[in-house]
Design a protein around this motif. Structure first.
Motif, short mmCIF file in Angstrom:
data_model
loop_
_atom_site.label_atom_id
_atom_site.label_comp_id
_atom_site.label_asym_id
_atom_site.label_seq_id
_atom_site.Cartn_x
_atom_site.Cartn_y
_atom_site.Cartn_z
N THR A 1 0.83 -1.21 0.00
CA THR A 1 0.00 0.00 0.00
C THR A 1 0.86 1.25 0.00
OG1 THR A 1 -1.78 -1.18 1.12
CG2 THR A 1 -1.83 1.22 1.24
N LYS A 2 1.89 1.29 0.83
CA LYS A 2 2.78 2.45 0.88
C LYS A 2 3.47 2.67 -0.46
CE LYS A 2 3.94 2.00 5.77
NZ LYS A 2 5.01 1.68 6.73
N THR A 3 3.96 1.58 -1.04
CA THR A 3 4.68 1.68 -2.31
C THR A 3 3.73 2.08 -3.44
OG1 THR A 3 6.22 0.01 -1.50
CG2 THR A 3 6.29 0.50 -3.84
N ILE A 4 2.54 1.52 -3.44
CA ILE A 4 1.54 1.90 -4.45
C ILE A 4 1.22 3.39 -4.35
CG2 ILE A 4 -0.92 1.70 -5.05
CD1 ILE A 4 -0.63 -1.33 -4.43
N ASN A 5 1.05 3.89 -3.13
CA ASN A 5 0.76 5.31 -2.93
C ASN A 5 1.89 6.19 -3.47
OD1 ASN A 5 -1.73 4.74 -1.82
ND2 ASN A 5 -0.99 4.83 0.29
N ARG A 6 3.14 5.76 -3.24
CA ARG A 6 4.28 6.54 -3.76
C ARG A 6 4.29 6.53 -5.29
NH1 ARG A 6 7.79 3.73 0.46
NH2 ARG A 6 7.61 5.12 2.23
N LEU A 7 4.06 5.35 -5.86
CA LEU A 7 4.04 5.25 -7.32
C LEU A 7 2.87 6.02 -7.93
CD1 LEU A 7 5.06 1.50 -7.67
CD2 LEU A 7 6.34 3.46 -8.58
N GLN A 8 1.77 6.07 -7.21
CA GLN A 8 0.62 6.85 -7.66
C GLN A 8 0.95 8.34 -7.61
OE1 GLN A 8 -2.97 6.20 -5.38
NE2 GLN A 8 -4.27 6.88 -7.08
N ALA A 9 1.65 8.78 -6.56
CA ALA A 9 2.06 10.18 -6.45
C ALA A 9 3.04 10.55 -7.58
CB ALA A 9 2.69 10.45 -5.09
N GLN A 10 3.82 9.56 -8.02
CA GLN A 10 4.76 9.78 -9.13
C GLN A 10 4.05 9.66 -10.49
OE1 GLN A 10 7.47 6.76 -7.17
NE2 GLN A 10 8.98 7.92 -8.35
N GLU A 11 2.75 9.37 -10.45
CA GLU A 11 1.90 9.24 -11.64
C GLU A 11 2.25 8.06 -12.53
OE1 GLU A 11 1.63 13.07 -13.52
OE2 GLU A 11 0.64 13.94 -11.77
N PHE A 12 2.80 6.99 -11.92
CA PHE A 12 3.07 5.75 -12.65
C PHE A 12 1.90 4.78 -12.55
CE2 PHE A 12 7.65 6.83 -11.67
CZ PHE A 12 7.98 7.18 -12.98
N LEU A 13 1.09 4.93 -11.50
CA LEU A 13 -0.03 4.03 -11.26
C LEU A 13 -1.30 4.82 -10.99
CD1 LEU A 13 1.48 1.51 -8.67
CD2 LEU A 13 1.49 1.34 -11.15
N THR A 14 -2.42 4.15 -11.18
CA THR A 14 -3.71 4.71 -10.79
C THR A 14 -4.53 3.61 -10.12
OG1 THR A 14 -5.62 5.97 -11.56
CG2 THR A 14 -4.82 4.26 -13.02
N LYS A 15 -5.39 4.01 -9.19
CA LYS A 15 -6.28 3.06 -8.51
C LYS A 15 -7.69 3.27 -9.05
CE LYS A 15 -4.00 3.32 -4.01
NZ LYS A 15 -4.19 3.70 -2.60
N ALA B 1 -11.79 1.69 -8.39
CA ALA B 1 -12.66 0.81 -7.60
C ALA B 1 -13.09 -0.37 -8.46
CB ALA B 1 -13.89 1.58 -7.12
N SER B 2 -13.23 -1.49 -7.82
CA SER B 2 -13.69 -2.70 -8.49
C SER B 2 -15.12 -2.51 -8.98
CB SER B 2 -13.63 -3.89 -7.53
OG SER B 2 -14.28 -5.01 -8.07
N GLU B 3 -15.42 -3.08 -10.13
CA GLU B 3 -16.78 -3.01 -10.66
C GLU B 3 -17.71 -3.88 -9.83
OE1 GLU B 3 -16.66 -4.05 -14.79
OE2 GLU B 3 -15.30 -2.41 -15.27
N ASN B 4 -17.16 -4.92 -9.18
CA ASN B 4 -17.96 -5.86 -8.40
C ASN B 4 -18.05 -5.51 -6.92
OD1 ASN B 4 -18.19 -7.35 -10.77
ND2 ASN B 4 -16.36 -8.53 -10.31
N ASP B 5 -17.02 -4.84 -6.40
CA ASP B 5 -16.95 -4.54 -4.97
C ASP B 5 -16.25 -3.20 -4.79
OD1 ASP B 5 -16.55 -4.39 -2.25
OD2 ASP B 5 -15.66 -6.39 -2.05
N ALA B 6 -17.02 -2.17 -4.52
CA ALA B 6 -16.47 -0.81 -4.43
C ALA B 6 -15.45 -0.66 -3.30
CB ALA B 6 -17.59 0.21 -4.25
N ARG B 7 -15.44 -1.61 -2.36
CA ARG B 7 -14.44 -1.55 -1.27
C ARG B 7 -13.06 -1.99 -1.76
NH1 ARG B 7 -17.28 -5.62 2.59
NH2 ARG B 7 -17.45 -6.54 0.54
N GLN B 8 -13.05 -2.68 -2.87
CA GLN B 8 -11.80 -3.25 -3.40
C GLN B 8 -11.26 -2.35 -4.51
OE1 GLN B 8 -9.02 -5.16 -2.92
NE2 GLN B 8 -10.38 -6.87 -2.55
N ALA B 9 -9.95 -2.05 -4.44
CA ALA B 9 -9.31 -1.24 -5.47
C ALA B 9 -8.46 -2.13 -6.37
CB ALA B 9 -8.43 -0.17 -4.83
N HIS B 10 -8.37 -1.75 -7.62
CA HIS B 10 -7.49 -2.42 -8.57
C HIS B 10 -6.45 -1.39 -9.01
CE1 HIS B 10 -9.75 -6.18 -9.12
NE2 HIS B 10 -10.77 -5.43 -8.73
N ILE B 11 -5.24 -1.86 -9.21
CA ILE B 11 -4.13 -0.97 -9.53
C ILE B 11 -3.75 -1.15 -11.00
CG2 ILE B 11 -1.80 -0.25 -8.86
CD1 ILE B 11 -3.99 -0.21 -6.59
#
Length: 156
Positions: free
Chosen positions: A67-81, A83-93
């Protein structure tokens, strides 16, 4: 094995792994990546849209680390999160366009590090080396059989 040699293989493997990580980290840093980020990027390049839990399982790390690493990569604009189409509580990267472009730099850094590491080994030696590493990985991963004394049993 002589007393002075006990632990020599493990010490050599640890030292080699540390040197490889340092060498690769130096190359990756030139492209704006920190240790561990490359593994997430490559995992997504192979299968985009994984959940943080799937990534953690695939990479053998704990979910909070991912989670920490994903957040850093998202801040660097390499990744985006998303929400799952089936379960809004679940994120896909997912990799962004910038992330997909960065994969080339990561792969080049990995290839360069491997080329340096394997310098002087012919194709036959490289193949044998990979086979030995695979066997060690198999043994360490818990797939090797352990006898009642806790010793690794021969499979042969």
């Amino acid at each position: 094995m002589a007393k002075a040699e006990k632990g020599a293989a493990i010490n050599r493997l640890q030292s080699t792994a540390r040197l490889l990580r340092t060498s690769l980290a130096s190359r990756l840093l030139n492209h704006g990546f920190y240790a561990g980020q490359d593994q997430i990027m490559l995992a997504l390049a192979s299968e985009d849209g994984q959940t943080p839990g799937q990534l953690a399982g695939r990479l053998g790390v704990r979910p909070p680390t991912i989670t920490k690493t994903i957040n850093r990569l998202q801040a660097q604009e390499f990744l985006t999160k998303r929400a799952s189409e089936n379960d809004a509580r679940q994120a896909h990267i997912f990799l962004t366009d910038s992330g997909r472009e960065a994969i080339k730099a990561i792969e080049k850094s990995v290839r360069k590090t491997e080329k340096i590491a394997l310098k002087g080994l012919d194709k036959k030696e490289q193949k044998a080396f990979l086979k030995v590493l695979a066997r060690i990985e198999h043994n360490i991963s818990g797939n090797g059989q352990v006898d009642a004394a806790g010793e690794l049993a021969d499979d042969d």
